[in-house]
Structure formats: structure tokens, C-alpha cells
Scaffold this active site. Structure first.
Site, PDB file in Angstrom:
ATOM      1  CE  LYS A 100      -4.531   0.783   0.501  1.00  0.00           C
ATOM      2  NZ  LYS A 100      -5.588  -0.161   0.143  1.00  0.00           N
TER       3      LYS A 100
HETATM    4  P1  NAD Z   1     -13.118   7.691  -2.496  1.00  0.00           P
HETATM    5  O1  NAD Z   1     -12.070   8.731  -2.353  1.00  0.00           O
HETATM    6  O2  NAD Z   1     -13.694   7.426  -3.833  1.00  0.00           O
HETATM    7  O3  NAD Z   1     -14.347   8.016  -1.490  1.00  0.00           O
HETATM    8  C1  NAD Z   1     -14.150   8.258  -0.127  1.00  0.00           C
HETATM    9  C2  NAD Z   1     -15.493   8.647   0.474  1.00  0.00           C
HETATM   10  O4  NAD Z   1     -15.325   8.783   1.890  1.00  0.00           O
HETATM   11  C3  NAD Z   1     -16.025  10.000  -0.016  1.00  0.00           C
HETATM   12  O5  NAD Z   1     -17.431   9.927  -0.152  1.00  0.00           O
HETATM   13  C4  NAD Z   1     -15.663  10.951   1.121  1.00  0.00           C
HETATM   14  O6  NAD Z   1     -16.517  12.078   1.197  1.00  0.00           O
HETATM   15  C5  NAD Z   1     -15.882  10.031   2.305  1.00  0.00           C
HETATM   16  N1  NAD Z   1     -15.201  10.520   3.499  1.00  0.00           N
HETATM   17  C6  NAD Z   1     -13.938  10.966   3.609  1.00  0.00           C
HETATM   18  N2  NAD Z   1     -13.695  11.366   4.871  1.00  0.00           N
HETATM   19  C7  NAD Z   1     -14.849  11.167   5.555  1.00  0.00           C
HETATM   20  C8  NAD Z   1     -15.246  11.374   6.893  1.00  0.00           C
HETATM   21  N3  NAD Z   1     -14.394  11.880   7.789  1.00  0.00           N
HETATM   22  N4  NAD Z   1     -16.511  11.043   7.249  1.00  0.00           N
HETATM   23  C9  NAD Z   1     -17.364  10.519   6.355  1.00  0.00           C
HETATM   24  N5  NAD Z   1     -17.049  10.290   5.075  1.00  0.00           N
HETATM   25  C10 NAD Z   1     -15.807  10.616   4.675  1.00  0.00           C
HETATM   26  O7  NAD Z   1     -12.480   6.353  -1.868  1.00  0.00           O
HETATM   27  P2  NAD Z   1     -12.886   4.842  -2.146  1.00  0.00           P
HETATM   28  O8  NAD Z   1     -12.009   4.321  -3.220  1.00  0.00           O
HETATM   29  O9  NAD Z   1     -14.366   4.725  -2.254  1.00  0.00           O
HETATM   30  O10 NAD Z   1     -12.392   4.141  -0.796  1.00  0.00           O
HETATM   31  C11 NAD Z   1     -13.191   4.126   0.391  1.00  0.00           C
HETATM   32  C12 NAD Z   1     -12.659   3.060   1.331  1.00  0.00           C
HETATM   33  O11 NAD Z   1     -12.679   1.792   0.676  1.00  0.00           O
HETATM   34  C13 NAD Z   1     -11.214   3.263   1.800  1.00  0.00           C
HETATM   35  O12 NAD Z   1     -11.104   2.771   3.116  1.00  0.00           O
HETATM   36  C14 NAD Z   1     -10.425   2.370   0.865  1.00  0.00           C
HETATM   37  O13 NAD Z   1      -9.186   1.960   1.413  1.00  0.00           O
HETATM   38  C15 NAD Z   1     -11.390   1.204   0.725  1.00  0.00           C
HETATM   39  N6  NAD Z   1     -11.183   0.380  -0.470  1.00  0.00           N
HETATM   40  C16 NAD Z   1     -11.234   0.916  -1.714  1.00  0.00           C
HETATM   41  C17 NAD Z   1     -11.075   0.085  -2.830  1.00  0.00           C
HETATM   42  C18 NAD Z   1     -11.214   0.605  -4.228  1.00  0.00           C
HETATM   43  O14 NAD Z   1     -11.245  -0.226  -5.151  1.00  0.00           O
HETATM   44  N7  NAD Z   1     -11.338   1.894  -4.461  1.00  0.00           N
HETATM   45  C19 NAD Z   1     -10.815  -1.279  -2.637  1.00  0.00           C
HETATM   46  C20 NAD Z   1     -10.780  -1.794  -1.342  1.00  0.00           C
HETATM   47  C21 NAD Z   1     -10.963  -0.959  -0.263  1.00  0.00           C
END
Ligand code: NAD
Length: 415
Positions: A100
Site C-alpha cells: 500500500k
Molecule cells: P473515495 O475517495 O472514492 O471516497 C471516499 C469517500 O469517503 C467520499 O465519499 C468521502 O466524502 C468520504 N469521506 C472521507 N472522509 C470522511 C469522513 N471523515 N466522514 C465521512 N465520510 C468521509 O475512496 P474509495 O475508493 O471509495 O475508498 C473508500 C474506502 O474503501 C477506503 O477505506 C479504501 O481503502 C477502501 N477500499 C477501496 C477500494 C477501491 O477499489 N477503491 C478497494 C478496497 C478498499
């Protein structure tokens, strides 16, 4: 955060009766790279950023894991999340290890051209430790297909045409059909399985989500398409709710334009953090770490929590939820759909072959349901919660591979 993932590892290692020596082999990261990135801003002034890449384990294949652009990104975060990736790739049985990384920055303060420059600077500084058979980054918080395209482009300048160096690329640039929605789709399958264990179905549950980015918005859309009622959604700027269910496609359109759910007109509003205690059958944290803590775990009213985010539940909170008979589908299982389709994308890239969307979706569904089934079986046999069972399964798989690759010989029953 690192302590938390070590805590879960330790509990599963206790179940397996692993020696200190084997624990050390499995938990030690192989490499952590920290780089200074200096770019020229649009105003001509220099801007400095720190980037990280943590590489945890390659026993089962090349390092794999996302890149996060966020002010909270630091070495500890990178290592903890790399660690989780090792166990996640093993749970869904894809041939990768765990990594990561990311950049300590606030992308909302950078122009698109500055983001491009900082991304290319990161590649220039890490190019020796990434690559299609070495370490394959992917999107995570605040990174997307555009960022992956820039990485591929920059890396290819040094090493020649290399689409397999990153996954989550645009479909027009050797990305895979279905990758963008893959994590959210996997969350939906994991939820269906968890509900089945409780004698329920998507069509008769209400769902509250924290986070409406890549993962949260696709999960919400797919859940709503299958009849689930998405009654509340919160993000960094606020929350919106509707008892009879939000119009998810309309909310997606709104968010695309306004970059937040806040202000969406056709709903009641609330303070974002209240989402954790929302009156709903299912809670899906899909934002950042430590959303459910010992302070608010008792407020959770959902029967099922699906960890779409990485590390959203602290160990103390997990214990409280366990005692209250809340089913928690752990991150290393629930959000593994993304890395699964990343694997399909990488496989397509190195074979120079393309799969259609139906094939991607079918294979993803098979893998997610098989992984859930395998974790459920370990949980049943050993009388464990789903998280400990998922770690046990992952440690068994990584442990067998790791020990058979080196001369360390221990009498270990990996089950
Ligand atoms: P993203 O940047 O597309 O979205 C993040 C979301 O979280 C946004 O809606 C943002 O407004 C919200 N957010 C941020 N800070 C916040 C807070 N303090 N309170 C409430 N909401 C808040 O990111 P993503 O790719 O959707 O990733 C989200 C989670 O999923 C992360 O933990 C990431 O590690 C995990 N994840 C993502 C993937 C992927 O394929 N993108 C895969 C596995 C895990």
C-alpha cells in the site's frame, strides 16, 4: 492502525498456535520506501510532498495494493494497510502479496495538472520497486483511473509498454470492464451472503452508508437495484436520509457534480457522524479507518456491518459488536472485490487479451461467494467470528506458501 491489524493477526495466530518465529516471518514488512516529491505548482512556486510505498509480503505473488492521496497518509498507515492487503489477497485466493502507499497531500487543493505532476514524480522516485511482476498499485482514496493512466504512461517511458504495472486503468487504456464498480459489487455479494446467514435478503433490508465515493456509491447503486432500501448516506461534508429509500442514481448524479452528498435536495439532512447509529438493518462504513470506535459502537443499531472501508472498526468496537450479536463482515473479505478484478485486469494485460463485462462479473461473483463460504466454514468449524476466521484462512494460505519458499522448517499445522 498498525497495532490494530497486528492485533487481529495475533488472535488468529493464537488460534493456529503459531510460534513466535513463524509470527515474525509472516508479519514483518519486506520494505518501506519514503520519497520526497518536489513539483512546480501552477503559480510557479515549488511544492513538496512525501510519498510512501510499503511492501509487506510476496509469498503468494507480486506486491499488490492501492495508492491513497490524503493528508493522513504516513508510514504507519501505509504499513498497516499493506499488511491487510497480504491477508486480503489470500482470502480471495488471488496470486498476489500485500502493499500500500500514497502521498501525503490534499488533492482538493491541487489542480489536475499538479496532480499529474506529483503522480509522475512519485513514479520517477519509486520506479525501481514497482512493476508488473514486482508491485502493482491500484486506486484507493482520492485516486482513480486517470491517476492510474498517468502512472502507466510514466512507467512505460522508462521500461517500455507496461500496462500491467497498475490496475484500475481506464477501460480505453487496458483497464478491465467492471473494475471501477468491482469493490462495491463485491460488498453487495458479501452483504447478500451475510444476510442469508441471518435468514434475510437484500429485498427486505434498509441500509445506511458512510462514504459515497467509488466504493460506497457503487455498493449503494447495486444494493438498490436488487431491492435494498438505502435510507441514509453520509460523507465528509454531511448526511442525507429518506425513510422510504433515497433515489440512488439521482444521488450519484448530484455527487458527481457537487463532490459531496450534502445539499442533495430530495432528502432530510443530518450531521455526518450520526450515520453510525442510524436506524437501519445494515451499516456499511465505506470511508476511512476508525469510523466505529468504543465510543460509538454501542450506538450501532444495524444487525449487519459490512466493512467496505479498510479498518473502519477498532478492535474494542469489534468486541462490543460481537457481544451484541452484530454480524461484522471484515474488510479483508468484504472489500476484496476490487483486488479480485484488479487480478483479472492484470491477467488480461499480461495475456494481451480482453474479457467482456459478463465474464468479469461472473468470475467476481464466483470468487466472492467462494471466499465468503470458505471463511464461513472456518468460522463454523473453529467457532470463531468472521474476522478471526478470515485471518485464520489467510494465515494458513500465506503461511504454507511462505514456509515452503524458505529453509525454515517448523512443525506447523496450518490446517
Ligand atoms: P473515495 O475517495 O472514492 O471516497 C471516499 C469517500 O469517503 C467520499 O465519499 C468521502 O466524502 C468520504 N469521506 C472521507 N472522509 C470522511 C469522513 N471523515 N466522514 C465521512 N465520510 C468521509 O475512496 P474509495 O475508493 O471509495 O475508498 C473508500 C474506502 O474503501 C477506503 O477505506 C479504501 O481503502 C477502501 N477500499 C477501496 C477500494 C477501491 O477499489 N477503491 C478497494 C478496497 C478498499
Amino acid at each position: 492502525m498498525l497495532e490494530e491489524s497486528h492485533h487481529y493477526f495475533g488472535r488468529a495466530a493464537d488460534v493456529l498456535g503459531l510460534s513466535e518465529k513463524v509470527r515474525e516471518i509472516l508479519i514483518s514488512p519486506k520494505r518501506v520506501v519514503k520519497v520526497e516529491l518536489v513539483i512546480e505548482g501552477d503559480d510557479g512556486a515549488l511544492q513538496h510532498f512525501i510519498g510512501f510505498r510499503a511492501q509487506h509480503n510476496t509469498a503468494r505473488g507480486p506486491y499488490k495494493g492501492g495508492l491513497r492521496y490524503h493528508p493522513s497518509m504516513d508510514e504507519d498507515h501505509a504499513m498497516a494497510l499493506a499488511n491487510l492487503m497480504t491477508w486480503k489477497t489470500a482470502v480471495v485466493d488471488v496470486p498476489f502479496g500485500g502493499a500500500k502507499g500514497g502521498i501525503d497531500c490534499d488533492p482538493s487543493r491541487l489542480s489536475r495538472a499538479e496532480l499529474d505532476r506529483v503522480t509522475r514524480a512519485f513514479v520517477a522516485q519509486t520506479k525501481e520497486v514497482i512493476g508488473p511482476t514486482v508491485d502493482i498499485p491500484a486506486p484507493d482514496v482520492n485516486t482513480n483511473a486517470d491517476v492510474m493512466a498517468w502512472i502507466m504512461d510514466e512507467y512505460s517511458k522508462y521500461f517500455g509498454f507496461s500496462p500491467g504495472v497498475v490496475t484500475g486503468k481506464p477501460v480505453d487504456l487496458f483497464g478491465s470492464e467492471g473494475r471501477e464498480e468491482a469493490t462495491g459489487r463485491g460488498v453487495m455479494y458479501a452483504l447478500e451472503e451475510a444476510l442469508r446467514d441471518r435468514g434475510r435478503a437484500l429485498s427486505d433490508v434498509s441500509v445506511a452508508l458512510q462514504g459515497f465515493g467509488n466504493v460506497g456509491s457503487h455498493a449503494a447503486r447495486l444494493i438498490a437495484e436488487r431491492g435494498g432500501r438505502v435510507v441514509a448516506v453520509a460523507d465528509h461534508a454531511g448526511g442525507v436520509a429518506r425513510k422510504d429509500g433515497l433515489d440512488v442514481p439521482a444521488l450519484v448524479d448530484w455527487t458527481r457534480e457537487h463532490r459531496t452528498v450534502a445539499g442533495y435536495p430530495d432528502a432530510d439532512t443530518f450531521d455526518g457522524p450520526d450515520i453510525i447509529g442510524w436506524e437501519a438493518d445494515v451499516l456499511i462504513p465505506a470511508a476511512l479507518e476508525d469510523a466505529i470506535t468504543k465510543e460509538n459502537a454501542a450506538d450501532v443499531r444495524a444487525q449487519v456491518v459490512v466493512e467496505a472501508a479498510n479498518g473502519p472498526t477498532t478492535p474494542e468496537a469489534a468486541e462490543i459488536l460481537h457481544q451484541r450479536d452484530v454480524t461484522v463482515v471484515p474488510d479483508i473479505l468484504a472489500n476484496a472485490g476490487g483486488v479480485t478484478v484488479s487480478y483479472f485486469e492484470w491477467a488480461q494485460n499480461i495475456q494481451q487479451f480482453r474479457w467482456d463485462r459478463d465474464r468479469v462479473t461472473d468470475e467476481l461473483e464466483k470468487r466472492m461467494r467462494a471466499a465468503y463460504g470458505a471463511v464461513r466454514e472456518v468460522a463454523r468449524q473453529k467457532q470463531l467470528d468472521l474476522r478471526t476466521a478470515a485471518f485464520v484462512l489467510a494465515i494458513q494460505r500465506v503461511g504454507r506458501a511462505a514456509l515452503s519458499r524458505q529453509s525454515v522448517r517448523e512443525e506447523i499445522d496450518f490446517g
